[in-house]
Design a protein around this motif. Structure first.
Motif, PDB file in Angstrom:
ATOM      1  N   PHE A 112      50.038  36.366 116.288  1.00  0.00           N
ATOM      2  CA  PHE A 112      50.374  36.775 115.859  1.00  0.00           C
ATOM      3  C   PHE A 112      51.926  36.072 115.884  1.00  0.00           C
ATOM      4  N   GLY A 113      52.677  34.971 115.059  1.00  0.00           N
ATOM      5  CA  GLY A 113      54.112  33.982 115.135  1.00  0.00           C
ATOM      6  C   GLY A 113      53.892  32.653 116.507  1.00  0.00           C
ATOM      7  N   ALA A 114      54.844  31.813 116.040  1.00  0.00           N
ATOM      8  CA  ALA A 114      55.118  30.604 116.882  1.00  0.00           C
ATOM      9  C   ALA A 114      56.019  30.439 117.076  1.00  0.00           C
ATOM     10  N   GLY A 115      56.972  30.980 117.634  1.00  0.00           N
ATOM     11  CA  GLY A 115      58.308  31.677 117.628  1.00  0.00           C
ATOM     12  C   GLY A 115      58.531  31.034 119.493  1.00  0.00           C
ATOM     13  N   HIS A 116      59.796  31.399 119.718  1.00  0.00           N
ATOM     14  CA  HIS A 116      60.443  30.766 120.808  1.00  0.00           C
ATOM     15  C   HIS A 116      59.673  31.781 121.738  1.00  0.00           C
ATOM     16  N   VAL A 117      59.369  33.547 121.480  1.00  0.00           N
ATOM     17  CA  VAL A 117      58.472  34.498 122.295  1.00  0.00           C
ATOM     18  C   VAL A 117      57.336  33.684 122.696  1.00  0.00           C
ATOM     19  N   SER A 118      57.024  33.972 121.426  1.00  0.00           N
ATOM     20  CA  SER A 118      55.368  32.951 121.059  1.00  0.00           C
ATOM     21  C   SER A 118      54.900  32.079 123.141  1.00  0.00           C
ATOM     22  N   HIS A 119      56.167  30.398 122.615  1.00  0.00           N
ATOM     23  CA  HIS A 119      55.863  30.045 123.184  1.00  0.00           C
ATOM     24  C   HIS A 119      56.385  30.221 124.463  1.00  0.00           C
ATOM     25  N   THR A 133      44.102  33.242 120.275  1.00  0.00           N
ATOM     26  CA  THR A 133      44.375  32.848 119.114  1.00  0.00           C
ATOM     27  C   THR A 133      45.282  32.615 118.720  1.00  0.00           C
ATOM     28  N   TRP A 134      46.254  31.881 118.124  1.00  0.00           N
ATOM     29  CA  TRP A 134      47.329  31.919 118.129  1.00  0.00           C
ATOM     30  C   TRP A 134      47.901  31.407 116.329  1.00  0.00           C
ATOM     31  N   VAL A 135      48.548  32.691 115.817  1.00  0.00           N
ATOM     32  CA  VAL A 135      48.594  31.831 114.335  1.00  0.00           C
ATOM     33  C   VAL A 135      49.755  32.118 113.983  1.00  0.00           C
ATOM     34  N   ASP A 136      49.977  31.304 112.883  1.00  0.00           N
ATOM     35  CA  ASP A 136      51.100  30.759 112.180  1.00  0.00           C
ATOM     36  C   ASP A 136      51.029  30.503 110.827  1.00  0.00           C
ATOM     37  N   SER A 137      51.520  30.676 110.098  1.00  0.00           N
ATOM     38  CA  SER A 137      51.703  29.403 108.384  1.00  0.00           C
ATOM     39  C   SER A 137      51.994  27.879 109.388  1.00  0.00           C
ATOM     40  N   ARG A 138      53.297  27.833 109.299  1.00  0.00           N
ATOM     41  CA  ARG A 138      53.647  26.482 110.050  1.00  0.00           C
ATOM     42  C   ARG A 138      53.120  26.010 110.970  1.00  0.00           C
ATOM     43  N   GLN A 139      52.527  25.054 110.651  1.00  0.00           N
ATOM     44  CA  GLN A 139      51.509  23.893 111.667  1.00  0.00           C
ATOM     45  C   GLN A 139      52.466  23.321 112.229  1.00  0.00           C
ATOM     46  N   GLU A 140      53.938  23.148 112.044  1.00  0.00           N
ATOM     47  CA  GLU A 140      55.036  22.109 113.071  1.00  0.00           C
ATOM     48  C   GLU A 140      55.566  22.662 113.851  1.00  0.00           C
ATOM     49  N   THR A 150      43.572  28.646 124.131  1.00  0.00           N
ATOM     50  CA  THR A 150      44.037  28.772 122.882  1.00  0.00           C
ATOM     51  C   THR A 150      43.616  28.198 121.984  1.00  0.00           C
ATOM     52  N   THR A 151      43.571  28.532 120.792  1.00  0.00           N
ATOM     53  CA  THR A 151      42.395  28.053 119.554  1.00  0.00           C
ATOM     54  C   THR A 151      43.964  28.229 118.289  1.00  0.00           C
ATOM     55  N   VAL A 152      44.627  27.695 118.056  1.00  0.00           N
ATOM     56  CA  VAL A 152      45.192  27.403 117.023  1.00  0.00           C
ATOM     57  C   VAL A 152      45.233  27.416 115.551  1.00  0.00           C
ATOM     58  N   HIS A 153      45.429  28.428 114.794  1.00  0.00           N
ATOM     59  CA  HIS A 153      45.124  28.810 113.600  1.00  0.00           C
ATOM     60  C   HIS A 153      46.610  29.003 112.969  1.00  0.00           C
ATOM     61  N   CYS A 154      45.539  27.722 111.587  1.00  0.00           N
ATOM     62  CA  CYS A 154      47.150  27.796 110.912  1.00  0.00           C
ATOM     63  C   CYS A 154      46.812  28.111 109.625  1.00  0.00           C
ATOM     64  N   THR A 155      46.993  29.432 108.750  1.00  0.00           N
ATOM     65  CA  THR A 155      46.464  29.910 108.073  1.00  0.00           C
ATOM     66  C   THR A 155      48.434  30.381 106.753  1.00  0.00           C
ATOM     67  N   ASP A 156      48.316  30.531 105.862  1.00  0.00           N
ATOM     68  CA  ASP A 156      48.943  30.041 104.605  1.00  0.00           C
ATOM     69  C   ASP A 156      48.614  32.040 104.405  1.00  0.00           C
ATOM     70  N   ALA A 179      58.502  42.112 107.346  1.00  0.00           N
ATOM     71  CA  ALA A 179      57.295  42.002 106.089  1.00  0.00           C
ATOM     72  C   ALA A 179      56.406  41.408 106.371  1.00  0.00           C
ATOM     73  N   LEU A 180      56.371  41.045 107.014  1.00  0.00           N
ATOM     74  CA  LEU A 180      55.233  40.244 107.607  1.00  0.00           C
ATOM     75  C   LEU A 180      54.245  41.071 108.507  1.00  0.00           C
ATOM     76  N   ASP A 181      55.201  41.110 109.361  1.00  0.00           N
ATOM     77  CA  ASP A 181      55.054  41.757 110.322  1.00  0.00           C
ATOM     78  C   ASP A 181      54.547  43.496 110.010  1.00  0.00           C
ATOM     79  N   TYR A 182      54.596  44.199 109.156  1.00  0.00           N
ATOM     80  CA  TYR A 182      55.344  45.559 108.803  1.00  0.00           C
ATOM     81  C   TYR A 182      53.631  45.753 107.898  1.00  0.00           C
ATOM     82  N   ASP A 183      53.352  44.270 107.153  1.00  0.00           N
ATOM     83  CA  ASP A 183      51.636  43.886 106.716  1.00  0.00           C
ATOM     84  C   ASP A 183      50.586  43.953 107.511  1.00  0.00           C
TER      85      ASP A 183
END
Length: 292
Positions: A112-119, A133-140, A150-156, A179-183
């Protein structure tokens, strides 16, 4: 049926991607049949490659193979198909088939997360035989090209997608949002089918999350399922690639332990083969190019 790969190319492709598959082999035949012994095909959850003769026989074999994949039954099965009215084929012969289900990769990993560490992490684990499976809400935030495994899963709704994505998987929470981490932690702790849970963060974040989860009624043993800070403590550094190396090393150890605990059922005894050929032997049976 997908024509782009032969069965042997499909096996290599599935192994490289860490994708589960079933290798189907015609072991024995009698009478008039569509294909000769040793004919093979490969079945995955979405596609099939090569052929054992087509028609309703192949349809039934593919359905049985996908049932094994859906149930995570990674072993072999011996099956017998008379080519009569029940299969809608009038060949009049009989076919014995071996289905060998392979788990493909060593592990399933959800990030979960497509930031610098994930890249940085994907540059390492993208070359491993894992299903990722690589998950984030931000397609960009996803790169134009991702590793083959790897399968990209873009979801809100990443939290709502936890049941669908995380069954039987190792999970990493590397998002940009506390907050998302906690949830996500709460959603994962409610499940008993998640292999492991890793959460990026400092010791301060780890202690704060422990207190909040305890206040919500989670037991100490529940909370201990979350590794935070994630990664190996003996691998220093805060740069994204350094953190990614630390996480990868920890995951490799966890996956190795997980794999060692799984029993395997491999190989086909001569006795099992003889028992199978008896089922298809009203007359003379041809088995993988030899006659019995």
């Amino acid at each position: 049926m997908q024509e782009r790969l032969t069965w042997i190319q499909a096996v290599a492709d599935c192994e490289r991607r860490g994708q589960p598959y079933v290798l189907v082999t015609v072991l024995g035949v009698t009478g008039s049949v569509p294909r000769e012994p040793a004919s093979k095909m490969v079945v995955t959850r979405e596609h099939s490659y090569d052929t054992i003769g087509g028609g309703h026989l192949e349809y039934r074999v593919i359905a049985r193979a996908r049932e094994r994949l859906a149930n995570h039954e990674y072993s072999y099965e011996l099956a017998h198909f008379p080519l009569g009215a029940s299969l809608g084929q009038c060949c009049g012969g009989s076919v014995a088939v071996l289905l060998e289900a392979q788990s493909g990769g060593d592990a399933r990993l959800v990030v979960f997360g497509a930031g610098h560490v994930s890249h940085a992490l994907m540059r390492i684990v993208g070359d491993l035989p894992w299903q990722i499976t690589w998950v984030d809400s931000r397609q960009e935030c996803f790169p134009d090209r991702t590793p083959d495994n790897t399968t990209v899963h873009c979801t809100d709704d990443p939290v709502g997608d936890v049941p669908e994505l995380c069954s039987n998987a190792h999970v990493l929470i590397l998002t940009h949002n506390h907050a998302l981490d906690y949830d996500l932690c709460q959603a994962l702790l409610k499940r008993d089918d998640v292999r492991t849970i890793g959460l990026i963060g400092s010791q301060t974040k780890a202690e704060r999350f422990r207190q909040r989860l305890a206040h919500r009624g989670y037991t100490e043993s529940d909370i201990d399922r979350i590794r935070c800070p994630v990664g190996r403590s003996d691998i220093p550094g805060k740069r994204p690639m350094e953190v990614a190396v630390s996480i990868s090393a920890e995951l490799l150890s966890l996956v190795a332990s997980d794999t060692a605990e799984k029993p395997s059922k491999r190989g086909l005894s001569w006795g099992a083969l003889k028992a199978l050929t008896k089922e298809v032997k009203p007359n003379e049976v041809e088995v993988a190019g030899q006659k019995t």
